[in-house]
Structure formats: C-alpha cells, structure tokens
Scaffold this motif. Structure first.
Motif, PDB file in Angstrom:
ATOM      1  N   GLN A 217      -1.431  79.670  -6.800  1.00  0.00           N
ATOM      2  CA  GLN A 217      -2.605  80.530  -7.007  1.00  0.00           C
ATOM      3  C   GLN A 217      -2.351  81.528  -8.139  1.00  0.00           C
ATOM      4  OE1 GLN A 217      -3.758  78.172  -5.280  1.00  0.00           O
ATOM      5  NE2 GLN A 217      -5.428  79.430  -4.480  1.00  0.00           N
ATOM      6  N   GLU A 268     -10.582  84.278   5.389  1.00  0.00           N
ATOM      7  CA  GLU A 268      -9.360  84.970   4.998  1.00  0.00           C
ATOM      8  C   GLU A 268      -8.769  84.369   3.728  1.00  0.00           C
ATOM      9  OE1 GLU A 268      -6.238  85.307   7.982  1.00  0.00           O
ATOM     10  OE2 GLU A 268      -4.894  85.931   6.343  1.00  0.00           O
ATOM     11  N   GLU A 271     -10.609  85.572   0.807  1.00  0.00           N
ATOM     12  CA  GLU A 271     -10.321  86.980   0.507  1.00  0.00           C
ATOM     13  C   GLU A 271      -8.964  87.157  -0.156  1.00  0.00           C
ATOM     14  OE1 GLU A 271     -12.236  89.941   1.136  1.00  0.00           O
ATOM     15  OE2 GLU A 271     -13.738  88.334   1.131  1.00  0.00           O
ATOM     16  N   THR A 272      -7.993  86.312   0.260  1.00  0.00           N
ATOM     17  CA  THR A 272      -6.611  86.579  -0.163  1.00  0.00           C
ATOM     18  C   THR A 272      -6.044  85.560  -1.145  1.00  0.00           C
ATOM     19  OG1 THR A 272      -5.729  85.287   1.687  1.00  0.00           O
ATOM     20  CG2 THR A 272      -6.099  87.645   2.066  1.00  0.00           C
ATOM     21  N   GLN A 273      -6.659  84.376  -1.250  1.00  0.00           N
ATOM     22  CA  GLN A 273      -6.017  83.314  -2.022  1.00  0.00           C
ATOM     23  C   GLN A 273      -6.878  82.801  -3.177  1.00  0.00           C
ATOM     24  OE1 GLN A 273      -3.010  82.500  -1.816  1.00  0.00           O
ATOM     25  NE2 GLN A 273      -2.377  83.351   0.157  1.00  0.00           N
ATOM     26  N   ASP A 274      -7.775  83.604  -3.633  1.00  0.00           N
ATOM     27  CA  ASP A 274      -8.598  83.148  -4.756  1.00  0.00           C
ATOM     28  C   ASP A 274      -7.860  83.404  -6.066  1.00  0.00           C
ATOM     29  OD1 ASP A 274     -10.446  82.858  -6.853  1.00  0.00           O
ATOM     30  OD2 ASP A 274     -12.114  83.227  -5.479  1.00  0.00           O
ATOM     31  N   ASP A 277      -9.459  85.916  -8.454  1.00  0.00           N
ATOM     32  CA  ASP A 277      -9.253  87.328  -8.085  1.00  0.00           C
ATOM     33  C   ASP A 277      -7.878  87.792  -8.550  1.00  0.00           C
ATOM     34  OD1 ASP A 277     -11.702  87.307  -6.912  1.00  0.00           O
ATOM     35  OD2 ASP A 277     -10.957  87.186  -4.834  1.00  0.00           O
ATOM     36  N   HIS A 278      -6.878  86.963  -8.295  1.00  0.00           N
ATOM     37  CA  HIS A 278      -5.506  87.325  -8.677  1.00  0.00           C
ATOM     38  C   HIS A 278      -5.415  87.599 -10.171  1.00  0.00           C
ATOM     39  CE1 HIS A 278      -3.470  85.172  -5.002  1.00  0.00           C
ATOM     40  NE2 HIS A 278      -4.454  85.963  -4.660  1.00  0.00           N
TER      41      HIS A 278
END
Lengths: 325, 311
Positions: A217, A268, A271-274, A277-278
């Motif tokens: 990711q 989840e 929210e956390t593993q896109d 977004d990172h």
C-alpha cells in the motif's frame, strides 16, 4: 488537510511522488468509471477492478525498464495503465471496439500491448507464470539485459503453474521477477481457508529463491523494492519472489456482494489501507493542487469513455481472423 | 539447430540420456546444455516456458515424453499457446513445436499408450502433425519449427525402428499436404500413424483378392488436406478411415464427415471406420492386441466397402 512529511531517507522526490500519485489516481478513477459503466449496462462480460491495489501496479511498473515484459492476471487494468497504456485503448477494449488494445478480441481479462511489453492479462489463475519464465529464458539465451515479470495473487500460489515456474526459474537462474499481490482473498475465499502458511515468502524459500517483501500500500516502498528486485534479476543473480501485501477494497468482480467479509472489515480497510490516502498524506500539495490532479485525471477518464463509445465495432466475421499467423 | 541459434530443445531426459526414445541422442554433445535442456518433470512449465520463449521470437522445440502427459500441460496448450495470437488481436505469435510420442504395441499400459492427437484438432489456433515415416518426420518437423503457430507433433512409438535413406539436405514438407503412399482404383484408405503401415499391408492383401486400394496419409491433421482426400474418394468411390486412437469421436469421424459432404454422390458405400475399441489400453499383451486395430481390421473394412457394391 495537514501534510507534514519530510522526505525520508531513500524516499523519492516530491515531484516523483506527485507523478506516482497521479498514476494511482488514474487507475482509481478509471476503475470507478468501469464500475459505473458496467452497472449502467454499457459493458459486457466479467470485470475485476483493482481498487486498493494501485500502489503495487504503479510501483512495479514504474520500476520496469524499456524492453522488460510482463504478464498480468484477470485484474489487469491497473497494470496496463501503470505501464503506460492509454486509457482510450483500455476503455475501447472493454467496450469491444477495434480501437481497443486487443482490438476487441480480448476484453478485460485478455489485455495485450506488445509494444509496451505487456504480453497478456490471463483469465486462468497462474496461467501467465510459465510464459514469463520462458521469456526470461529467451533473454538469458540471447544474453539480453531484460527481465520478465509475472503478476499473480495469493490464490495463484496454490496452483501447479506457480510451483513449476518458480522451480524452473530458480533452477535455471532466469531473469524473472514473480510479483505476488497478496490481497488476502482468492475470489471469496479468505487466506485461512486456502493457505496453510501465513508468510507467503516461505513459498520462495522452498525453491531457494531470493525473496523480498514489501508493504504493497506504500507506493514508494514498492517502487524501491521492485527496483532492487529487477536489478537483482537483471544482473544475472537469478529470479526474485516479490511479495506485496495489499488489499482489495472492493469485491472480486463488479457486482460481488462480498458475503464473505463483514461491512466492518471492509470499512476499516478503506479507512486504514487506502494507498491513495497514504500517498496524499506524504505529498506537500495544497487542496487546490490535489483537486487539479483529480480534475485532470477525471477528464482523461471521461474522454476515454467518449473515445470508446465512438469506436468502431468489429464486423462479426472478424471473429475468424487472427486464429493462425 | 546448426543453422539457427533461435532453435533449441527442452524436455525430460533429453540431454545425456538422449530422450526416453533416443530421439535426441548426440544432440547434447553437438549443441551443449544451453540449447539441449534437460528439464524437471514439469509439463506445464516445459510447455509454458516454450510459449514464453516463442513469444520472444525464438523457435523452441519441447518434448513431452509420452503423449499421455500432454494432459498435464493441457491448460498451457489449449488456453495459452493456442489463443495468445487471437486474444491479442494478432499482436503475438507463438512459434512453438511440441513433440510427443505414444501408441500401443509393446504393453506399456493405459497411461503410456494412448493416441490423443484428435483432442488437439478440436482447438482453433493449434496445428497438428502425425508423421509416419522417417522422411515425413524430417520434412514435417522442419516445417513445424518454422511455422509461426504452435504445432503438436506426434510420433508413434513402434515406428521408431523404421529405416529410410535420407538425402543430406533437408527437404521441408509443407504442413497441410497429404501423401499418397499407394495408388489404387477401388477403395481409398485414409490412415494415420501406425495404421498407415497396417493399411499398406492390408492393401497388399486386398490386391490378392482383386481389390485395388489407394492409401492416403494426411500427415497433417490440422490443417487437413481435404482436397487430396476428396479427390481420391471421387476416384475410388469408397473410403475407409483408420487410426489407432479409439474410433468413437476420433479423427476418422471428421474425415468421414468431410468425405460424405464433399463426395456424397460419388460414394458407393458408407465410409468405414477403423480404430481402437472403446477401452483404455490394457497391459496384458493379448488384451492390448485385441483392443488396437491391425492390418486385418483394415482389410475387413475394405471388404465391407466393396461387399456393399456386390463385389
């Protein structure tokens, strides 16, 4: 949105990172458009989108050199775009037009573009690994500094072609990189129901093959690690098993109700593993600048739909061409 | 291989051992281990690696030790080799030759003696050769290697002992060209593989009975030389098809269909089929010999066709 990310040691420049982000965003917007057009009834057949796995496609494909070749899977749109296929050629293929990358003969699961080294998406799980092993053999026999790359998923590590290919590739020390995109589900079947081991890198250990593991990711990490893997293979040291831990943030196919995982799990992950977004968090860009990238990409995708819709339908009897050379 | 670095061979036991049928004997010494490659027992990878090298413009020849083992590589042959050109809209070529052998007559049993050539004729994108004499093997193998498509190249185990004088220069035989082994007036026998030789024996026996038999070996099953077969039947008015594979759904059924469609008005008798009985190949020699066809079966079929005409 706060963006406080000093460049880490070994990280890429902001300009490069912006480019990687833009490539990932192109895949994301393209795939969203594919979902939309499929649901609208424009597209035939069977579609698998790569939402969530963009960083692997972009990181690996951006690390490839001219002359390198690769084979992909049923989930291939991302790899094609990341290697430079024009969205028009890809969308036109999904619409079954002559202007498509496979001229309407392939479809989503059989994308090809020999000019950019894309030797085929494959609708048979594990189907492309042996041929990439053979392409690597040709490079070795001809003493060409080229590398053959096979993408496949965690599910493919259970099929015979995977084991036979890695065994042969390592035995003959071929310039190949086997890229495992571990998205933790083989279609609907979770890892614990199809994999007897948790760490898939151990698969490579069984063949004595050099393996590398990366957070799939994180596009910077993928780019850097894929670069090292390609360099290793290109320098004649043998093949590499490159394990990318990633997540599919949508269903296996467009329309998949995903009964095999809970809404909470999916929420989840999103929210956390896109990966977008990172990367966005690491980019030193204003909201306006981000919006402008989005705008440019969306226009490109929208134009690809217009291009595809205006494309040429094959004649029915064209089905009898291209069977033999 | 002497003239072209792009041609290389790989398969199980083909190097030091020279192949389980000694077909590649001496090649390791002449061409070295890079171009004469022993492989692991990995039929999928052997064929698949051949596909990948062929896509890069090389002309690999891979050996599948027994045609029974093509089953292990079926996915690569049918889904990959046969379809890359098509699915890519004509961008790719896969000039791969897959050599294999099989057949009964020496009691290897049910997993080393089948004749499976007809399976591959059913797959668009593949070419299929079944050579039955030394000169045909030589000339057709050359053409297969230099064909831009994937060719399944079948040889029959019991024919390896055949001897024939060969010119120094290779004389390529085009794919899709039948060979008339013997001319005749009364019955056409279309035979492949070992049955070519059985048919020639049957033809000699029929001659004693006053029946003149023409023996045609298509040699290439896909593409098929329909013209030669149909022309022969139009001349003789009778047709027997003969192969060692089981009769049911066999290659002979396709030939029979071609003949009845294109020479219906010329036929004086139904097309007769000769093939193995519908059973796996058994081990015990008496059972094996019972299952597979012989010259006597071809002769009986010839008699049936002429009998229909009141001869």
């Amino acid at each position: 949105m706060a963006k406080v990310e000093p460049r880490r040691r070994g990280g890429v420049s902001q300009e490069r990172l912006r480019g990687l982000y833009r490539e990932m965003l192109l895949i994301r917007r393209f795939e969203e458009k594919v979902e939309e057009r499929f649901r609208a009834g424009d597209l035939s057949g069977f579609l698998h989108v790569a939402i969530g796995q963009e960083a692997v496609a972009v990181g690996v494909c951006q690390a490839l050199a001219d002359g390198d070749v690769f084979a992909s899977t049923h989930r291939a749109h991302g790899h094609a775009l990341a290697r430079g296929m024009h969205p028009n050629a890809l969308m036109a293929e999904l619409y079954g037009k002559l202007e498509g990358c496979s001229h309407g003969y392939g479809g989503s699961m059989h994308l090809y573009d020999v000019e950019i080294g894309f030797l085929g998406a494959n609708a048979v799980v594990g189907g492309g690994l042996p041929a990439m092993t053979g392409a690597a053999l040709a490079f070795k026999l001809r003493k060409e500094p080229r590398v053959a790359v096979a993408f496949f998923g965690d599910g493919a590590t259970n099929i015979g072609t995977f084991h036979e290919s890695l065994n042969l590739g390592q035995l003959w020390q071929l310039p190949a990189v086997y890229v495992c995109e571990n998205n933790h589900y083989a279609e609907s079947t979770p890892a614990e129901q199809q994999l007897p081991i948790k760490d898939l890198a151990k698969r490579a250990v069984a063949f004595g093959m050099h393996s590398m593991k990366v957070d799939g990711q994180d596009v910077e990490e993928v780019l850097r690690t894929a670069g090292r893997a390609l360099e290793y293979a290109r320098s004649g040291k043998g093949p590499v098993f490159l394990l990318c831990e990633t997540y599919r943030l949508v269903g296996h196919y467009v329309g998949d109700p995903q009964v095999y995982r809970s809404k909470e799990e999916l929420h989840e992950l999103r929210e956390t593993q896109d990966p977008l977004d990172h990367t966005r968090a690491k980019l030193d860009l204003s909201d306006d600048e981000l919006a402008s990238i989005d705008h440019e990409v969306e226009e490109l995708v929208e134009a690809s739909v217009e291009f595809a819709k205006a494309g040429t339908d094959p004649r029915p009897e064209d089905a009898l061409n291209n069977i033999y050379a | 291989m002497r003239r072209d670095d792009d041609v290389f061979i790989m398969g199980e036991d083909i190097a030091e051992m020279g192949g389980s049928m000694a077909v590649t004997q001496g090649m390791l010494a002449e061409f070295g281990p890079e171009r004469v490659r022993n492989t692991p027992i990995s039929e999928m990878a052997i064929v698949g690696a051949g596909i990948g090298a062929a896509m890069q413009g090389m002309r690999p020849v891979v050996e599948i030790m027994y045609e029974d083992f093509t089953t292990l590589a079926m996915e690569q042959i049918v889904n990959q080799a046969a379809k890359h050109r098509y699915m890519s809209g004509g961008q790719l070529k896969v000039p791969l030759t897959i050599r294999t052998q099989g057949g009964a007559g020496w009691s290897p049993g049910a997993q080393h003696a089948q004749q499976v050539e007809a399976w591959f004729v059913h797959v668009p994108g593949l070419k299929v050769v079944f050579a039955s004499t030394p000169s045909d093997v030589r000339g057709l193998l050359w053409s297969s290697i230099y064909d831009d498509n994937t060719v399944l190249f079948f040889e029959h185990r019991v024919l390896y002992g055949l001897k024939e004088e060969m010119p120094d220069e290779i004389e390529p035989i085009p794919l899709g060209k039948a060979r008339i082994h013997r001319e005749g007036e009364d019955v056409t026998v279309v035979a492949t593989g070992r049955l070519v030789h059985e048919a020639l024996k049957a033809a000699a026996a029929a001659e004693q009975e006053g029946v003149s038999v023409e023996v045609v070996d298509p040699r290439t099953l896909q593409p098929l030389d329909e013209e030669t077969i149909v022309a022969s039947v139009k001349k003789t008015s009778r047709c027997v098809v003969a192969h060692e594979a089981v009769t049911r759904m066999g290659f002979g059924a396709e030939v029979a269909a071609v003949v009845q469609h294109q020479a219906f008005d010329w036929l004086d008798a139904p097309v007769e089929r000769v093939g193995s009985k519908f059973a796996p190949i058994p081990f015990a020699p008496v059972m094996e010999q019972f299952v597979v066809p012989h010259d006597s079966d071809v002769l009986d079929a010839i008699r049936r066709t002429v009998g229909r005409n009141g001869r």
